[in-house]
Design a protein around this motif. Structure first.
Motif, PDB file in Angstrom:
ATOM      1  N   SER A 191       2.246   9.714  -7.964  1.00  0.00           N
ATOM      2  CA  SER A 191       2.952  10.267  -9.287  1.00  0.00           C
ATOM      3  C   SER A 191       2.424  10.464 -10.341  1.00  0.00           C
ATOM      4  CB  SER A 191       4.316   9.257  -9.253  1.00  0.00           C
ATOM      5  OG  SER A 191       4.026   8.118  -9.932  1.00  0.00           O
ATOM      6  N   LEU A 192       1.287   9.481 -10.673  1.00  0.00           N
ATOM      7  CA  LEU A 192       0.482   9.720 -11.775  1.00  0.00           C
ATOM      8  C   LEU A 192      -0.343  11.036 -11.755  1.00  0.00           C
ATOM      9  CD1 LEU A 192      -1.170   5.886 -11.871  1.00  0.00           C
ATOM     10  CD2 LEU A 192       0.295   7.052 -13.581  1.00  0.00           C
ATOM     11  N   ILE A 193      -0.647  11.504 -10.632  1.00  0.00           N
ATOM     12  CA  ILE A 193      -1.348  12.746 -10.659  1.00  0.00           C
ATOM     13  C   ILE A 193      -0.821  13.976 -11.479  1.00  0.00           C
ATOM     14  CG2 ILE A 193      -2.504  14.521  -9.257  1.00  0.00           C
ATOM     15  CD1 ILE A 193      -3.129  12.298  -7.145  1.00  0.00           C
ATOM     16  N   ALA A 194       0.556  14.152 -11.262  1.00  0.00           N
ATOM     17  CA  ALA A 194       1.275  15.147 -11.945  1.00  0.00           C
ATOM     18  C   ALA A 194       1.390  15.112 -13.197  1.00  0.00           C
ATOM     19  CB  ALA A 194       2.620  15.373 -11.039  1.00  0.00           C
ATOM     20  N   TRP A 207       0.798  -1.096  -0.115  1.00  0.00           N
ATOM     21  CA  TRP A 207      -0.142   0.265   0.051  1.00  0.00           C
ATOM     22  C   TRP A 207       0.708   1.345   0.181  1.00  0.00           C
ATOM     23  CZ3 TRP A 207      -3.072  -2.842  -2.017  1.00  0.00           C
ATOM     24  CH2 TRP A 207      -3.819  -3.665  -1.263  1.00  0.00           C
ATOM     25  N   ALA A 208       1.948   1.089   0.749  1.00  0.00           N
ATOM     26  CA  ALA A 208       2.767   2.344   0.880  1.00  0.00           C
ATOM     27  C   ALA A 208       3.440   2.955  -0.579  1.00  0.00           C
ATOM     28  CB  ALA A 208       3.655   2.253   1.738  1.00  0.00           C
ATOM     29  N   GLU A 209       3.998   1.823  -1.213  1.00  0.00           N
ATOM     30  CA  GLU A 209       4.400   1.990  -2.676  1.00  0.00           C
ATOM     31  C   GLU A 209       3.246   2.503  -3.563  1.00  0.00           C
ATOM     32  OE1 GLU A 209       7.604   2.498  -3.663  1.00  0.00           O
ATOM     33  OE2 GLU A 209       7.966   2.498  -1.402  1.00  0.00           O
ATOM     34  N   LEU A 210       2.106   1.717  -3.553  1.00  0.00           N
ATOM     35  CA  LEU A 210       1.107   2.011  -4.427  1.00  0.00           C
ATOM     36  C   LEU A 210       0.727   3.499  -4.338  1.00  0.00           C
ATOM     37  CD1 LEU A 210      -1.336   1.040  -6.451  1.00  0.00           C
ATOM     38  CD2 LEU A 210      -2.474   0.195  -4.550  1.00  0.00           C
ATOM     39  N   ARG A 211       0.548   3.955  -3.086  1.00  0.00           N
ATOM     40  CA  ARG A 211       0.331   5.265  -2.735  1.00  0.00           C
ATOM     41  C   ARG A 211       1.144   6.271  -3.495  1.00  0.00           C
ATOM     42  NH1 ARG A 211       0.178   9.744  -0.050  1.00  0.00           N
ATOM     43  NH2 ARG A 211      -1.822  10.716   0.925  1.00  0.00           N
ATOM     44  N   LYS A 212       2.430   6.095  -3.378  1.00  0.00           N
ATOM     45  CA  LYS A 212       3.549   6.878  -4.004  1.00  0.00           C
ATOM     46  C   LYS A 212       3.267   6.775  -5.488  1.00  0.00           C
ATOM     47  CE  LYS A 212       7.028   6.035  -0.557  1.00  0.00           C
ATOM     48  NZ  LYS A 212       8.400   5.405  -0.382  1.00  0.00           N
ATOM     49  N   SER A 213       2.996   5.876  -6.136  1.00  0.00           N
ATOM     50  CA  SER A 213       3.266   5.564  -7.366  1.00  0.00           C
ATOM     51  C   SER A 213       1.822   6.049  -7.952  1.00  0.00           C
ATOM     52  CB  SER A 213       2.842   3.890  -7.882  1.00  0.00           C
ATOM     53  OG  SER A 213       3.061   3.831  -9.275  1.00  0.00           O
TER      54      SER A 213
END
Length: 126
Positions: free
Chosen positions: A68-71, A59-65
C-alpha cells in the motif's frame, strides 16, 4: 580491548518535483495540498504500522502494508520510498528474514527522509 564501530546509514532521498508539480497543475493548489498532506500522514502511519508488523513477525500483513505504501508514495513523487517498499515485499516473498530486517530499516530511513524533504520543499501547514 576491542573497539566497536557503529554504522549509521544515511539514505539520499529524492522527491520527484515534476510529479508534484503535475499534481498541483491537475488539482489546483488547495486540492493538491490537501492530497499531499493526507498522503504524507498516511505514509507516516503506514511506516509505523510496518515496523510494528515486523516486530510481531506478521509477514502477510507487513506485505500488504508495504504494497500500500507503493501507490501512496508514487502519487506524491516519492519514487525511492515506492522502490524500497517493493524490495520489502520481495524479501517477504523470498522468505529472507535477514534481508527483510535490513530492507525494512532502509524503508524507514527513506520514508522519514522523504517525508522531511517533501515537508521542507512545500509550504504545507496542517
Amino acid at each position: 580491548m576491542k573497539q566497536i564501530t557503529q554504522i549509521k546509514p544515511l539514505e539520499a532521498v529524492r522527491v520527484d518535483h515534476e510529479r508534484l508539480g503535475a499534481l498541483y497543475t491537475q488539482l489546483g493548489e488547495a486540492s493538491a495540498e490537501d492530497v499531499v498532506c493526507r498522503a504524507m500522514e498516511e505514509l507516516a502511519l503506514r511506516l509505523s504500522h510496518c515496523d510494528r508488523l515486523f516486530r510481531r513477525s506478521d509477514w502477510a500483513e507487513l506485505r500488504k502494508s508495504a504494497r500500500s505504501l507503493i501507490a501512496i508514495a508514487e502519487q506524491i513523487g516519492m519514487s525511492d520510498v515506492s522502490r524500497v517498499a517493493g524490495h520489502v515485499t520481495e524479501c517477504i516473498d523470498t522468505e529472507d528474514d535477514v534481508a527483510l530486517a535490513a530492507t525494512l530499516q532502509r524503508l524507514m530511513r527513506t520514508g522519514e527522509g522523504s517525508l522531511t524533504a517533501i515537508w521542507d520543499s512545500q509550504d504545507i501547514t496542517i
